[in-house]
Enzyme design. Structure first.
Site, mmCIF file in Angstrom:
data_model
loop_
_atom_site.group_PDB
_atom_site.id
_atom_site.type_symbol
_atom_site.label_atom_id
_atom_site.label_comp_id
_atom_site.label_asym_id
_atom_site.label_seq_id
_atom_site.Cartn_x
_atom_site.Cartn_y
_atom_site.Cartn_z
ATOM 1 N N ARG A 124 0.832 -1.224 0.000
ATOM 2 C CA ARG A 124 0.000 0.000 0.000
ATOM 3 C C ARG A 124 0.862 1.267 0.000
ATOM 4 O O ARG A 124 0.572 2.238 0.687
ATOM 5 C CB ARG A 124 -0.943 0.045 1.212
ATOM 6 N N SER A 159 -10.749 -0.111 3.721
ATOM 7 C CA SER A 159 -9.948 -0.228 4.950
ATOM 8 C C SER A 159 -9.445 1.143 5.369
ATOM 9 O O SER A 159 -8.796 1.830 4.578
ATOM 10 C CB SER A 159 -8.721 -1.113 4.711
ATOM 11 N N GLU A 173 -4.623 4.175 6.072
ATOM 12 C CA GLU A 173 -4.512 3.874 4.640
ATOM 13 C C GLU A 173 -5.195 4.997 3.855
ATOM 14 O O GLU A 173 -4.777 5.375 2.764
ATOM 15 C CB GLU A 173 -5.184 2.526 4.341
#
Ligand SMILES: Cc1cc2nc3c(=O)[nH]c(=O)nc-3n(C[C@H](O)[C@H](O)[C@H](O)COP(=O)(O)OP(=O)(O)OC[C@H]3O[C@@H](n4cnc5c(N)ncnc54)[C@H](O)[C@@H]3O)c2cc1C
Length: 357
Positions: free
Chosen positions: A183, A257, A353
């Site tokens: 990520r 998320s 995130e």
């Protein structure tokens, strides 16, 4: 849509003058999947590299803060944006090259990611089928190296092209130059908010290896009696798992998320695992382990909890939900409470995130 509120005069190189529509004081509620109702001073929807360069060079906007926006599915707006939003809508999917084994597909940054996945699955080009139904645009996919169900963008990524916000110079980045990791990429670090992706190229396989390593996928394959799945089978299965597990932003505002899965040292993992048997984890290498943020959050008692307009999703506590007319600050404060309780109980720091604006 009727929204031309300010006409920007643009000098084209061939001295033809065109007028591009720029929206002024525009609500961003429909442009972020959390459904946060904030405004931007200016919003320009960009359909080509030339349009993008023209806007960046325009003296009217030179000194304004700028924000690059795709589908708004990984952003939390906590206040109005005092500047210019560049909504990247550059279209087009093309096959650039192919041989017996591989095919190179190029896509404009404004293409909806899932449309690109479906295009490739229909043509039997393998490599991104597990990434089906990830919301957002193609241009944002490299920013956090999107991933799901055992695949990541970096596995098939060849290169991208784009434009620097300040110099307006064009540049291409190869896979290794993007510095992809979990990520993460150079565009979330050294080049954060400095470079606009306008297109990407993927190298896909005509005889792909099927990636069915995830337990949920294996279970579904067994249930459906599929022993030799095609990439279409895999994308159908992942799509049905995702529909079952994740909230649809149209129904419940969310950005997937909210936190990344923490990567911790093997030593810290062994200590935690002794104290909390059942800690869900995934190996990274021989020194690090990725642990499940959802597990940590659930064990702190947050699953399905709601406070005012904000809560965690009943099926997946890693996903924060706007249950009504939550403000971005309410969502952010709720997220910070979760973060604090995970830190206190487990000594593990959660990282966002979602991009907080
Ligand atoms: C229900 C749901 C499920 C999700 N599941 C997953 C998942 O499984 N895996 C996963 O990885 N993500 C997932 N996400 C997160 C999100 O879909 C991805 O991060 C997606 O790539 C964001 O795309 P976007 O176009 O909406 O980006 P935006 O939210 O518009 O922008 C995200 C960031 O990228 C920057 N950006 C956007 N476009 C460009 C561009 N052209 N050039 C440069 N910078 C740009 C923005 O400035 C911002 O910093 C999920 C989100 C939701 C709502």
């Amino acid at each position: 849509m009727k929204y031309i509120l300010l006409n920007l005069k643009i000098e084209k190189s061939f001295e033809e003058k065109i007028y591009m529509s720029i929206k002024k004081n525009h609500s961003l509620k429909e442009l972020n999947t959390f459904g946060i109702d904030v405004k931007a001073n200016y919003l320009a929807e960009i359909f080509s590299v030339n349009e993008l360069k023209d806007v960046l060079k325009d003296s009217e906007f030179n000194n304004l803060p700028k924000l690059i926006l795709g589908g708004g599915s990984n952003i939390l707006f906590t206040k109005d944006f005092e500047g210019l939003i560049l909504k990247i809508s550059i279209p087009g999917i093309n096959i650039l090259d192919e041989n017996k084994e591989n095919v190179i597909v190029e896509s404009g940054a404004g293409v909806v990611w899932n449309d690109l996945v479906n295009y490739c699955v229909e043509k039997k080009f393998g490599g991104i089928e597990n990434l089906v139904l990830i919301p957002g645009t193609v241009g944002a996919a490299p920013i956090q190296n999107i991933g799901a169900y055992g695949q990541e963008l970096k596995d098939t990524f060849l290169e991208l092209s784009g434009v620097f916000l300040d110099s307006v110079d064009e540049k291409s980045f190869t896979n290794s130059e993007c510095k992809f990791s979990y990520r993460n990429s150079i565009f979330k670090n050294e080049l954060k908010d400095k470079f606009i992706v306008t297109s990407i190229k993927l190298r896909l396989k005509k005889n792909p290896e099927i990636n069915s390593s995830y337990k949920d996928i294996l279970d579904e394959l067994r249930k459906s009696n599929i022993s030799n799945p095609s990439i279409k089978d895999i994308s159908n299965i992942v799509a049905s798992i995702r529909r079952r597990k994740l909230p649809d932003p149209v129904e419940f505002g969310n950005a997937g998320s909210f936190f990344k899965n923490p990567v911790i040292s093997l030593t810290q993992f062994e200590e935690l695992n002794k104290k909390y048997p059942g800690l869900k984890s995934f190996p990274v290498d021989d020194r690090y382990v990725k642990i499940s943020a959802a597990w940590l959050i659930e064990k702190c008692g947050w699953k399905g909890k709601q406070s005012g307009n904000v809560g965690t999703y009943h099926n997946q506590p890693l996903v924060l939900i706007n249950y009504g007319n939550a403000t971005g600050s309410e969502v952010f404060e709720f997220a910070m409470e979760i973060k604090e309780s995970v830190q206190t109980k487990f000594g593990v720091t959660l990282q966002n995130e979602v991009n907080i604006i």
